[in-house]
Design an enzyme around this catalytic site. Sequence first.
Site, PDB file in Angstrom:
ATOM      1  NE  ARG A 294     -60.986 -27.529-158.326  1.00  0.00           N
ATOM      2  CZ  ARG A 294     -60.563 -28.627-158.915  1.00  0.00           C
ATOM      3  NH1 ARG A 294     -60.406 -29.743-158.238  1.00  0.00           N
ATOM      4  NH2 ARG A 294     -60.261 -28.615-160.194  1.00  0.00           N
ATOM      5  CG  ASP A 295     -56.626 -29.532-158.775  1.00  0.00           C
ATOM      6  OD1 ASP A 295     -56.217 -30.327-157.916  1.00  0.00           O
ATOM      7  OD2 ASP A 295     -56.790 -29.864-159.957  1.00  0.00           O
TER       8      ASP A 295
ATOM      9  CG  HIS B 217     -57.156 -29.751-164.990  1.00  0.00           C
ATOM     10  ND1 HIS B 217     -57.637 -28.780-164.128  1.00  0.00           N
ATOM     11  CD2 HIS B 217     -56.684 -30.739-164.184  1.00  0.00           C
ATOM     12  CE1 HIS B 217     -57.470 -29.176-162.867  1.00  0.00           C
ATOM     13  NE2 HIS B 217     -56.892 -30.355-162.875  1.00  0.00           N
TER      14      HIS B 217
ATOM     15  CG  HIS C  32     -53.039 -33.017-161.852  1.00  0.00           C
ATOM     16  ND1 HIS C  32     -52.926 -32.651-160.522  1.00  0.00           N
ATOM     17  CD2 HIS C  32     -54.273 -32.637-162.251  1.00  0.00           C
ATOM     18  CE1 HIS C  32     -54.070 -32.095-160.147  1.00  0.00           C
ATOM     19  NE2 HIS C  32     -54.898 -32.079-161.162  1.00  0.00           N
TER      20      HIS C  32
ATOM     21  CB  CYS D 255     -58.512 -35.634-157.258  1.00  0.00           C
ATOM     22  SG  CYS D 255     -60.065 -36.359-156.728  1.00  0.00           S
TER      23      CYS D 255
ATOM     24  CG  ASN E  26     -53.408 -28.589-161.022  1.00  0.00           C
ATOM     25  OD1 ASN E  26     -53.957 -28.703-159.956  1.00  0.00           O
ATOM     26  ND2 ASN E  26     -54.022 -28.766-162.162  1.00  0.00           N
TER      27      ASN E  26
HETATM   28  N1  COA Z   1     -72.038 -29.093-151.013  1.00  0.00           N
HETATM   29  C1  COA Z   1     -72.237 -29.233-149.665  1.00  0.00           C
HETATM   30  N2  COA Z   1     -72.917 -30.252-149.148  1.00  0.00           N
HETATM   31  C2  COA Z   1     -73.447 -31.162-149.989  1.00  0.00           C
HETATM   32  C3  COA Z   1     -73.293 -31.060-151.374  1.00  0.00           C
HETATM   33  C4  COA Z   1     -72.549 -29.964-151.886  1.00  0.00           C
HETATM   34  N3  COA Z   1     -72.336 -29.806-153.197  1.00  0.00           N
HETATM   35  N4  COA Z   1     -73.918 -32.087-151.964  1.00  0.00           N
HETATM   36  C5  COA Z   1     -74.464 -32.825-150.979  1.00  0.00           C
HETATM   37  N5  COA Z   1     -74.182 -32.258-149.805  1.00  0.00           N
HETATM   38  C6  COA Z   1     -74.581 -32.731-148.458  1.00  0.00           C
HETATM   39  C7  COA Z   1     -76.048 -33.076-148.407  1.00  0.00           C
HETATM   40  O1  COA Z   1     -76.804 -31.919-148.120  1.00  0.00           O
HETATM   41  C8  COA Z   1     -76.085 -34.078-147.294  1.00  0.00           C
HETATM   42  O2  COA Z   1     -75.986 -33.404-146.058  1.00  0.00           O
HETATM   43  P1  COA Z   1     -76.706 -33.986-144.743  1.00  0.00           P
HETATM   44  O3  COA Z   1     -76.124 -35.343-144.528  1.00  0.00           O
HETATM   45  O4  COA Z   1     -76.296 -32.988-143.696  1.00  0.00           O
HETATM   46  O5  COA Z   1     -78.156 -34.004-145.081  1.00  0.00           O
HETATM   47  C9  COA Z   1     -74.764 -34.832-147.469  1.00  0.00           C
HETATM   48  O6  COA Z   1     -73.907 -33.955-148.197  1.00  0.00           O
HETATM   49  C10 COA Z   1     -74.927 -36.124-148.226  1.00  0.00           C
HETATM   50  O7  COA Z   1     -75.581 -35.888-149.453  1.00  0.00           O
HETATM   51  P2  COA Z   1     -75.527 -36.940-150.662  1.00  0.00           P
HETATM   52  O8  COA Z   1     -76.270 -36.361-151.815  1.00  0.00           O
HETATM   53  O9  COA Z   1     -75.919 -38.297-150.150  1.00  0.00           O
HETATM   54  O10 COA Z   1     -74.026 -36.860-151.040  1.00  0.00           O
HETATM   55  P3  COA Z   1     -72.838 -37.915-150.869  1.00  0.00           P
HETATM   56  O11 COA Z   1     -72.572 -38.186-149.445  1.00  0.00           O
HETATM   57  O12 COA Z   1     -73.062 -39.042-151.820  1.00  0.00           O
HETATM   58  O13 COA Z   1     -71.648 -37.005-151.421  1.00  0.00           O
HETATM   59  C11 COA Z   1     -70.811 -35.311-152.887  1.00  0.00           C
HETATM   60  C12 COA Z   1     -71.667 -36.546-152.752  1.00  0.00           C
HETATM   61  C13 COA Z   1     -70.683 -34.997-154.365  1.00  0.00           C
HETATM   62  C14 COA Z   1     -71.450 -34.152-152.188  1.00  0.00           C
HETATM   63  C15 COA Z   1     -69.419 -35.575-152.241  1.00  0.00           C
HETATM   64  O14 COA Z   1     -68.940 -36.804-152.704  1.00  0.00           O
HETATM   65  C16 COA Z   1     -68.463 -34.487-152.568  1.00  0.00           C
HETATM   66  O15 COA Z   1     -68.580 -33.362-152.111  1.00  0.00           O
HETATM   67  N6  COA Z   1     -67.433 -34.773-153.369  1.00  0.00           N
HETATM   68  C17 COA Z   1     -66.491 -33.775-153.729  1.00  0.00           C
HETATM   69  C18 COA Z   1     -65.388 -34.368-154.457  1.00  0.00           C
HETATM   70  C19 COA Z   1     -64.372 -33.344-154.845  1.00  0.00           C
HETATM   71  O16 COA Z   1     -64.499 -32.150-154.646  1.00  0.00           O
HETATM   72  N7  COA Z   1     -63.290 -33.849-155.423  1.00  0.00           N
HETATM   73  C20 COA Z   1     -62.203 -33.050-155.838  1.00  0.00           C
HETATM   74  C21 COA Z   1     -62.456 -32.348-157.090  1.00  0.00           C
HETATM   75  S1  COA Z   1     -62.224 -33.361-158.503  1.00  0.00           S
HETATM   76 ZN    ZN Z   2     -56.902 -31.416-161.075  1.00  0.00          ZN
END
Ligand code: COA
Ligand code: ZN
Length: 310
Positions: A15-16, A209, A211, A242, A251
């Site tokens: 993942r990370d 955790h 880094h 990230c 990490n």
């Molecule tokens: N997995 C897959 N798709 C997701 C989701 C998830 N957990 N959460 C929301 N979505 C989809 C929604 O279904 C929507 O899809 P659509 O446009 O096709 O209808 C779209 O994403 C937007 O949804 P919204 O709730 O408005 O989310 P957002 O655009 O504000 O994004 C996150 C929020 C959390 C989903 C996004 O910022 C994200 O995935 N961040 C991950 C960050 C990460 O992993 N960082 C590293 C680890 S620390």
């Molecule tokens: Zn990390």
Amino acid sequence: MTMAEKVEIVEVGPRDGLQNLSCFIETRQKVDLIRHLASAGLQDIQVGGFVSPRAIPQFGNIAEVSRTVIESIHGVRFNALVPNVKGAVDALSCGIRHLSFVFSVSEAHNKNNVGKTPEESLQELAAILDLLPSYRGAAVTVDLATTFGCPFIVKVPEERVLLYVQKVHEMGVRRITLCDTVGFGNPRQVQRIATTCLSSFPDVTFRCHFHNTRGLGCANALAAYELGIESFDTAIGGLGGCPFAPGATGNTATEDMAFMFSEMGVETGISIPRLLETVRFLREIIPSVKLESSLARAGLPGAEHKGCSM
Ligand code: COA
Ligand code: ZN
């Protein structure tokens, strides 16, 4: 206090480690990587993030990877990162039972990472906690990002860390990971935060955790271990970071942390030679990525001539 003779190392490389790469890794290769990690003795492996593929394209195949490893690799607790209810529901429907719910103590980083304020993230957490009883064996660990510093606001007040530990504790969470998302932490700071957390929340199992951005990953882990923290996240090959935290790098390498503890006589359950084979496998699948691993570079003591230089 008596220090534990055993520590738990949780592998977060799939993942990370992979989330910050520009190249997409196919399901088969991710599954093979996880299989190598399991055969090196890692019993807790984070398979990826159930996040938006628009945010992190690397996890476009997370459902397939999760289903395949759950079906074909036994004796491992698989967990996945989730940022919201949708991620939790998707992970649970793939059979994942250990969720790592991430949110950031720093509002600026949380907004950048998951598009929410920390308070909004807590509402997602509350909804996830409500869901859990419907899934047998499901449990949540909260990953408290930017506990030791934030790329946007730099210093994160320690009271703020404690405030969020307290809030998630009040919600019933008993597993919390203190995350140094961008490698700003130092051992004294770790001692301060760990001492307060452990004494104020004796019923919580804390994990750390770290880094290794500024070379302090193992030093910070040792400081936490000496105070009684017995569980650490690490990533094979020292990959990681990230994508929504400017300046984030790898990490602490699993092999460096496992080596430190095993040289100290603290059991990890990991075979270091097999872990080094896993690093070699990782180099085969991502040959152009520079790995940040001291042990893989130098080799085991007495085997200098065998070190696999990178
Ligand atoms: N997995 C897959 N798709 C997701 C989701 C998830 N957990 N959460 C929301 N979505 C989809 C929604 O279904 C929507 O899809 P659509 O446009 O096709 O209808 C779209 O994403 C937007 O949804 P919204 O709730 O408005 O989310 P957002 O655009 O504000 O994004 C996150 C929020 C959390 C989903 C996004 O910022 C994200 O995935 N961040 C991950 C960050 C990460 O992993 N960082 C590293 C680890 S620390
Ligand atoms: Zn990390």
